[in-house]
Write a protein that holds these residues in place. Structure first.
Motif, mmCIF file in Angstrom:
data_model
loop_
_atom_site.group_PDB
_atom_site.id
_atom_site.type_symbol
_atom_site.label_atom_id
_atom_site.label_comp_id
_atom_site.label_asym_id
_atom_site.label_seq_id
_atom_site.Cartn_x
_atom_site.Cartn_y
_atom_site.Cartn_z
ATOM 1 N N UNK A 87 0.818 -1.220 0.000
ATOM 2 C CA UNK A 87 0.000 0.000 0.000
ATOM 3 C C UNK A 87 0.846 1.261 0.000
ATOM 4 N N UNK A 88 2.002 1.204 0.636
ATOM 5 C CA UNK A 88 2.895 2.368 0.625
ATOM 6 C C UNK A 88 3.492 2.564 -0.761
ATOM 7 N N UNK A 89 3.866 1.455 -1.411
ATOM 8 C CA UNK A 89 4.412 1.547 -2.769
ATOM 9 C C UNK A 89 3.343 2.093 -3.714
ATOM 10 N N UNK A 90 2.136 1.555 -3.651
ATOM 11 C CA UNK A 90 1.045 2.065 -4.489
ATOM 12 C C UNK A 90 0.735 3.517 -4.144
ATOM 13 N N UNK A 91 0.938 3.892 -2.883
ATOM 14 C CA UNK A 91 0.697 5.267 -2.453
ATOM 15 C C UNK A 91 1.603 6.281 -3.124
ATOM 16 N N UNK A 92 2.745 5.832 -3.664
ATOM 17 C CA UNK A 92 3.623 6.754 -4.393
ATOM 18 C C UNK A 92 2.887 7.396 -5.567
ATOM 19 N N UNK A 93 2.012 6.625 -6.206
ATOM 20 C CA UNK A 93 1.267 7.130 -7.361
ATOM 21 C C UNK A 93 0.396 8.311 -6.936
ATOM 22 N N UNK A 94 -0.358 8.130 -5.871
ATOM 23 C CA UNK A 94 -1.239 9.199 -5.393
ATOM 24 C C UNK A 94 -0.448 10.356 -4.794
ATOM 25 N N UNK A 95 0.657 10.058 -4.136
ATOM 26 C CA UNK A 95 1.498 11.111 -3.565
ATOM 27 C C UNK A 95 2.000 12.048 -4.663
ATOM 28 N N UNK A 96 2.518 11.468 -5.743
ATOM 29 C CA UNK A 96 3.009 12.290 -6.858
ATOM 30 C C UNK A 96 1.864 13.099 -7.474
ATOM 31 N N UNK A 97 0.708 12.466 -7.636
ATOM 32 C CA UNK A 97 -0.436 13.166 -8.226
ATOM 33 C C UNK A 97 -0.848 14.368 -7.372
ATOM 34 N N UNK A 98 -1.063 14.138 -6.078
ATOM 35 C CA UNK A 98 -1.522 15.233 -5.219
ATOM 36 C C UNK A 98 -0.451 16.302 -5.020
ATOM 37 N N UNK A 99 0.809 15.892 -4.949
ATOM 38 C CA UNK A 99 1.879 16.880 -4.853
ATOM 39 C C UNK A 99 1.884 17.756 -6.107
ATOM 40 N N UNK A 100 1.757 17.133 -7.263
ATOM 41 C CA UNK A 100 1.725 17.885 -8.520
ATOM 42 C C UNK A 100 0.506 18.783 -8.642
ATOM 43 N N UNK A 101 -0.640 18.256 -8.294
ATOM 44 C CA UNK A 101 -1.881 19.022 -8.384
ATOM 45 C C UNK A 101 -1.850 20.238 -7.457
ATOM 46 N N UNK A 102 -1.480 20.007 -6.220
ATOM 47 C CA UNK A 102 -1.506 21.098 -5.245
ATOM 48 C C UNK A 102 -0.391 22.105 -5.471
ATOM 49 N N UNK A 103 0.761 21.658 -5.946
ATOM 50 C CA UNK A 103 1.827 22.632 -6.227
ATOM 51 C C UNK A 103 1.422 23.533 -7.388
ATOM 52 N N UNK A 104 0.656 23.014 -8.324
ATOM 53 C CA UNK A 104 0.167 23.853 -9.439
ATOM 54 C C UNK A 104 -0.871 24.857 -8.932
ATOM 55 N N UNK A 105 -1.656 24.463 -7.975
ATOM 56 C CA UNK A 105 -2.693 25.364 -7.446
ATOM 57 C C UNK A 105 -2.151 26.354 -6.433
ATOM 58 N N UNK A 106 -1.222 25.907 -5.596
ATOM 59 C CA UNK A 106 -0.750 26.733 -4.484
ATOM 60 C C UNK A 106 0.513 27.524 -4.795
ATOM 61 N N UNK A 107 1.249 27.132 -5.825
ATOM 62 C CA UNK A 107 2.463 27.850 -6.189
ATOM 63 C C UNK A 107 3.720 27.111 -5.786
ATOM 64 N N UNK A 108 4.840 27.699 -6.141
ATOM 65 C CA UNK A 108 6.123 27.015 -6.022
ATOM 66 C C UNK A 108 7.062 27.655 -5.010
ATOM 67 N N UNK A 109 6.486 28.300 -4.026
ATOM 68 C CA UNK A 109 7.306 28.782 -2.912
ATOM 69 C C UNK A 109 7.623 27.592 -2.004
ATOM 70 N N UNK A 110 8.658 27.740 -1.221
ATOM 71 C CA UNK A 110 9.078 26.658 -0.340
ATOM 72 C C UNK A 110 7.932 26.174 0.556
ATOM 73 N N UNK A 111 7.204 27.106 1.137
ATOM 74 C CA UNK A 111 6.137 26.721 2.070
ATOM 75 C C UNK A 111 4.988 26.014 1.366
ATOM 76 N N UNK A 112 4.618 26.485 0.192
ATOM 77 C CA UNK A 112 3.499 25.853 -0.508
ATOM 78 C C UNK A 112 3.903 24.505 -1.101
ATOM 79 N N UNK A 113 5.147 24.413 -1.589
ATOM 80 C CA UNK A 113 5.629 23.114 -2.061
ATOM 81 C C UNK A 113 5.684 22.111 -0.902
ATOM 82 N N UNK A 114 6.179 22.568 0.233
ATOM 83 C CA UNK A 114 6.242 21.696 1.412
ATOM 84 C C UNK A 114 4.849 21.228 1.813
ATOM 85 N N UNK A 115 3.886 22.131 1.786
ATOM 86 C CA UNK A 115 2.514 21.771 2.145
ATOM 87 C C UNK A 115 1.930 20.766 1.153
#
Length: 180
Positions: A87-115
Motif C-alpha cells: 500500500x505504501x508503494x502504491x501510495x507513491x502514485x497518489x502522492x506524486x499526483x496530489x503533490x503535482x496538483x496542489x503545487x500547481x494550485x498553491x504555487x512554487x514557494x518553499x512553504x506551498x511546495x512543502x505543504x
C-alpha cells in the motif's frame, strides 16, 4: 485532456528510474525499510505536475510488479504489492499526483511546495497504513507505531530538501520547455 508529449514521457521515465535508484538507498527495518524513494516521488509531482508525476510512479510500480528489481533491497514482483508494504508503494502514485496538483494550485514557494508534499505524504501513509492493517490484521495504533511514526523525522527532511530543490529547478526546466 492534453495529449502526452515526448518530453513529458521522457521525464516520467527518468523519475521512475530515479525512484528505483533512490529506493535502494536504505536502512533496512522490519516491516518497512527507511529509504529515499519518497524524495523522488515529491520531486516527480512538483516538477512534472499531476499527470506526468502520476505516470512516472505508475511506471515505477508496474516495473516492480512485473519483477524488475526496483523495490527496496533490489526486489520486485507482484508479491511485494500484495504484501504488507504494498500500500505504501502504491501510495507513491497518489502522492506524486496530489503533490503535482496542489503545487500547481498553491504555487512554487518553499512553504506551498512543502505543504503540497505533506498532503501527498498523508495520502501515501493513509493508503499504506490501511493496506498494512488489512494484510497483517494489526490495529491502527500498532500500525502507526511500526510504519509511520518512526519515519516522520526523515520525511520532514526529505520534504524540506525536495521543496528546496524543486523550487530551484522549476524555473530552469520550464524555461527549457521541459515542464508545464
Amino acid at each position: 485532456m492534453k495529449k502526452m508529449t515526448l518530453k513529458g514521457m521522457i521525464l516520467a521515465a527518468v523519475f521512475a528510474a530515479l525512484t528505483g535508484i533512490l529506493t535502494q538507498v536504505q536502512i533496512p527495518l522490519d516491516p518497512v525499510p527507511i529509504n529515499l524513494a519518497l524524495f523522488a516521488v515529491y520531486l516527480a509531482g512538483a516538477l512534472l505536475g499531476p499527470k506526468y508525476g502520476l505516470i512516472s510512479m505508475l511506471v515505477y510500480v508496474l516495473l516492480g510488479a512485473v519483477g524488475v528489481p526496483v523495490f527496496s533491497g533490489f526486489s520486485g514482483g507482484l508479491h511485494k504489492l500484495v504484501g504488507p508494504t504494498g500500500g505504501y508503494i502504491a501510495g507513491y502514485i497518489l502522492c506524486a499526483f496530489f503533490t503535482g496538483l496542489l503545487s500547481r494550485r498553491w504555487g512554487f514557494r518553499f512553504t506551498t511546495l512543502s505543504a503540497a508534499m505533506l498532503v501527498g505524504l498523508a495520502v501515501c501513509y493513509g493508503l499504506g497504513t490501511a493496506w498494512f492493517m488489512i494484510v497483517t490484521g494489526r490495529d491502527l495504533f500498532t500500525s502507526l507505531t511500526l510504519c509511520v511514526i518512526p519515519f516522520l523525522p526523515g520525511d520532514a527532511v526529505k520534504i524540506a530538501l525536495a521543496a528546496l530543490l524543486a523550487g530551484r529547478l522549476r524555473a530552469p526546466l520550464q524555461a527549457a520547455g521541459w515542464t508545464e
